[in-house]
Design an enzyme around this catalytic site. Structure first.
Site, PDB file in Angstrom:
ATOM      1  N   GLU A 240     -55.702  27.351  59.116  1.00 43.45           N
ATOM      2  CA  GLU A 240     -54.707  28.485  59.764  1.00 43.45           C
ATOM      3  C   GLU A 240     -55.591  29.900  60.145  1.00 43.45           C
ATOM      4  OE1 GLU A 240     -51.210  31.592  58.303  1.00 43.45           O
ATOM      5  OE2 GLU A 240     -51.016  29.358  57.969  1.00 43.45           O
ATOM      6  N   GLU A 268     -50.460  34.861  64.056  1.00 47.03           N
ATOM      7  CA  GLU A 268     -50.020  35.929  63.012  1.00 47.03           C
ATOM      8  C   GLU A 268     -50.492  37.171  63.822  1.00 47.03           C
ATOM      9  OE1 GLU A 268     -51.261  37.663  58.761  1.00 47.03           O
ATOM     10  OE2 GLU A 268     -51.299  35.447  59.126  1.00 47.03           O
ATOM     11  N   HIS A 318     -44.770  33.712  60.666  1.00 42.95           N
ATOM     12  CA  HIS A 318     -45.409  34.274  59.708  1.00 42.95           C
ATOM     13  C   HIS A 318     -44.335  35.172  58.691  1.00 42.95           C
ATOM     14  CE1 HIS A 318     -47.701  37.600  57.757  1.00 42.95           C
ATOM     15  NE2 HIS A 318     -48.474  36.862  57.339  1.00 42.95           N
TER      16      HIS A 318
END
Length: 395
Positions: A240, A268, A318
């Site tokens: 990620e 994010e 997120h």
């Protein structure tokens, strides 16, 4: 519902960790040697707060309608975002119809193009948008998820982000996402320690539990590819946010280069439909992860999700607690949710926005039925002192 108008918009700042979840005290896993873009500087390697991750504080926006009903939301942004809300964005809300969410968002975004588009301006716009949806739900006596089309599943299922995936497994979560501790500056020894931790957690959890690595923008492409291939031995589900958020080309190459079956995720720190359009069209990720408090709010997340759905890409927002729960439960391409383990040792489930929010739901055995309370279903804690640094009504 009557056509209520907005009477006043107010922006507050709260320092105490209940909104800007990065603002935690010492000995909290969230600030303990996590790889960052600043890790190449030894002085800023041990703690994210050392380079200022916690300087902004929490932004709280309240929107009051003409009948006295108040909607509110929280995000990060602190005093700079509060100034933007009070001195710029408020003019597009006060006197407008509460239900005019599309027009209000468009005016806030277009009017800030010359200094906004991402970052703190979008944090401010997002917080205003979320407060508006909260107010609209309270006026209609409906939860936000009902206004978004209603739930497509009975309950949410969660993976946990924290330092102890093995404990998360015992608490019923479907997976655990670890913070990466060492970036390229730590050399081969750092790489060995990253893999050793992953190996240990795989040994503790067994083969059927998801394990992921959150790299928080800290890697270069070569290191990310090497980490992904080495981590395949331990069945890493995804890697990620490995690269800086603007490196769309790097993400596209990373996605092409990871081992078969491993996923690449990011988003994010991306914002608006235009930013996510680049990620999607360049095939940068298998899962996009917008933060509803940063990407533009619910109004924009609807558009981002539709773009992803048309391309067969999952949307797993997120963190952000209730602000994403109400969205995820209404979307077929959001099959699970993230839960941030806010306990310092990641050893128990506690509300993400405590102490600032009351009535915040948390998963039990990794699952949750989203409450049907109007709006987002949470209240501000009256014991938390808020500061309103910029009151445009007094100027």
């Amino acid at each position: 519902m009557a056509n209520h108008k907005i009477r006043q918009v107010r922006a507050y700042v709260f320092h105490g960790g209940g909104g800007d979840y990065h603002d935690q005290g010492p000995n909290h896993w969230i600030d303990d040697h996590i790889a960052t873009p600043m890790s190449k500087y030894p002085a800023y390697r041990q703690s994210r707060q050392s380079f200022g991750l916690n300087v902004l504080g929490t932004l709280v926006v309240e929107i009051e309608s003409d009948n006295g009903t108040v909607g509110f939301a929280v995000s990060t942004g602190g005093e700079p975002a509060a100034w933007i809300v009070e001195n710029h964005l408020g003019r597009f809300l006060e006197g407008a119809q509460v239900a005019d969410t599309e027009r209000i968002w468009d005016q806030m975004y277009l009017s800030t193009l010359f200094y906004g588009r991402k970052g703190i301006v979008l944090n401010a716009i997002s917080c205003v948008d979320l407060a508006l949806w909260d107010l609209l739900g309270k006026l209609r006596q409906e939860p936000v998820y009902q206004m978004l089309g209603g739930p497509v599943r009975d309950e949410l299922v969660f993976y946990a982000t924290g330092a102890r995936p093995d404990l998360a497994q015992q608490m019923g979560f479907i997976g655990g996402k670890l913070p990466l501790h060492h970036g390229p500056a730590a050399g081969e020894e750092g790489m060995k320690q990253n893999l050793a931790l992953l190996s240990e957690m795989r040994f503790r959890t067994g083969d059927d539990f998801w394990l992921m690595y959150d790299c928080w923008m800290s890697l270069d492409l070569n290191y990310a590819i090497r980490l992904a291939h080495a981590a395949a031995e331990f069945s890493l589900k995804w890697i990620e946010e490995a690269l800086p958020p603007d490196d769309y080309w790097g993400y596209a190459e990373l996605k092409r280069s990871v081992p078969p079956g491993m996923l690449v995720t990011t988003g994010e720190h991306e914002a608006t439909r235009w930013g996510f359009r680049l990620l999607l069209e360049m095939q940068c990720a298998d899962i996009i992860q917008p933060d509803v408090g940063w990407c533009g709010g619910i109004t924009e997340l609807i558009k981002i999700s539709a773009l992803a759905d048309a391309r067969g890409v999952l949307v797993v927002p997120h963190g952000s607690s209730v602000y994403s729960y109400h969205f995820v439960v209404t979307r077929h391409n959001s099959p699970f949710s993230e839960f941030l383990m806010m306990a310092p040792a990641a050893d128990k489930v506690v509300p993400m926005f405590a102490p600032l929010l009351l009535d915040e739901p948390v998963p039990v055995n990794g699952r949750m039925k989203v409450p049907d309370t109007p709006g987002f279903g949470v209240r501000l804690n009256p014991d938390c002192k808020l500061h309103r640094p910029y009151n445009h009504a007094q100027k």
